[in-house]
Design a protein around this motif. Sequence first.
Motif, mmCIF file in Angstrom:
data_model
loop_
_atom_site.group_PDB
_atom_site.id
_atom_site.type_symbol
_atom_site.label_atom_id
_atom_site.label_comp_id
_atom_site.label_asym_id
_atom_site.label_seq_id
_atom_site.Cartn_x
_atom_site.Cartn_y
_atom_site.Cartn_z
ATOM 1 N N GLY A 1 36.430 53.121 24.360
ATOM 2 C CA GLY A 1 35.253 52.597 25.046
ATOM 3 C C GLY A 1 35.595 51.929 26.360
ATOM 4 O O GLY A 1 34.936 52.161 27.388
ATOM 5 N N LYS B 1 28.444 56.650 22.744
ATOM 6 C CA LYS B 1 27.877 55.354 23.105
ATOM 7 C C LYS B 1 28.224 54.961 24.528
ATOM 8 O O LYS B 1 27.418 54.333 25.234
ATOM 9 C CB LYS B 1 28.376 54.283 22.133
ATOM 10 C CG LYS B 1 27.854 52.884 22.420
ATOM 11 C CD LYS B 1 28.401 51.879 21.426
ATOM 12 C CE LYS B 1 27.933 50.465 21.751
ATOM 13 N NZ LYS B 1 28.492 49.465 20.789
ATOM 14 N N HIS B 2 29.411 55.359 24.989
ATOM 15 C CA HIS B 2 29.876 54.959 26.322
ATOM 16 C C HIS B 2 29.643 56.041 27.372
ATOM 17 O O HIS B 2 30.284 56.047 28.430
ATOM 18 C CB HIS B 2 31.338 54.543 26.262
ATOM 19 C CG HIS B 2 31.563 53.253 25.536
ATOM 20 N ND1 HIS B 2 31.666 52.034 26.176
ATOM 21 C CD2 HIS B 2 31.674 52.991 24.213
ATOM 22 C CE1 HIS B 2 31.836 51.078 25.283
ATOM 23 N NE2 HIS B 2 31.858 51.632 24.079
ATOM 24 N N ASP C 1 34.432 53.161 30.116
ATOM 25 C CA ASP C 1 33.650 52.263 30.973
ATOM 26 C C ASP C 1 34.292 52.092 32.348
ATOM 27 O O ASP C 1 33.601 51.775 33.323
ATOM 28 C CB ASP C 1 33.500 50.892 30.302
ATOM 29 C CG ASP C 1 32.543 50.919 29.121
ATOM 30 O OD1 ASP C 1 31.790 51.908 28.980
ATOM 31 O OD2 ASP C 1 32.562 49.961 28.328
ATOM 32 N N VAL D 1 31.934 56.312 19.538
ATOM 33 C CA VAL D 1 32.288 55.487 20.697
ATOM 34 C C VAL D 1 32.138 56.296 21.981
ATOM 35 O O VAL D 1 31.601 55.804 22.980
ATOM 36 C CB VAL D 1 33.732 54.958 20.556
ATOM 37 C CG1 VAL D 1 34.195 54.291 21.857
ATOM 38 C CG2 VAL D 1 33.829 53.980 19.394
#
Length: 263
Positions: A35, A69-70, A39, A66
């Motif tokens: 993650g 989600k990112h 990012d 993950v």
Amino acid sequence: MDRAALEDYAARYGDQSLAPAVVLIAAYNEEESLGEVLDGIPAYSCGLDVDKLVVVDGATDDTAKVALKHGAQTCVVPTNRGQGAALRLGYHLAAERGARYIVTTDADGQYDIAELPKLLRPLIDDRADFVTGSRRLGSNERPALIRRVGTYVFAWLVTALTGQHITDTSFGFRGMRAEVPNSVTLEQPQYQSSELLVGVLSRGYRVLEQPMRMLPRTAGVSKKGGSFRYGYRYARVVLGTWWRERRNTNRSIRKNLTTNITA
């Protein structure tokens, strides 16, 4: 396996194209560090839009969740086959979906994504076909002695075999034109970094090294195994790839000579 993963990817994203530049990560059980790495990848670099593409290599943890989600485009392979197989799938997928440049990095945070322009700019300016970082030209924080020695030994070996000066054969932060990895024979499940580099050098692509930083792993454990076992297998891949490429080149030369004589 590839077909199942690609069908799942198509069901999730349809015929959506990828940005001109794609940062590709092969990830196996890297939920702790992935993650933060994702990012840090910018959406824009060197005048190009940048997409994040993660090939999840049969992970048994929440690596895929993950990645999604990112904000990464995520391709999930149901069975673990090794980083080499995952990257081959990623190279194919990125090129098929319209990427012009592919950058590889690792999910463990050992490469400084702020150095992304060092990889992209020479490709965009047509000064290289393949750009790789080098910890020997840059820096390596807290390297084990045996790994540091191995870096020198394998750089010497690849330089001697290919006739082109290389200082670091296994730096995973690399940039390339999208067609380059898809034109090279790649078979290794794990020690793919040397196979790709030796293949690219053997086929005459323009290779450029850039000074870069190698950072300590942020989480998880290395999957490379013990240093001596890793070194032996790595050497076998270097030598095997060089011999395969040399043999293929000789076959092509003989074939062309035969064709010319017949003509």
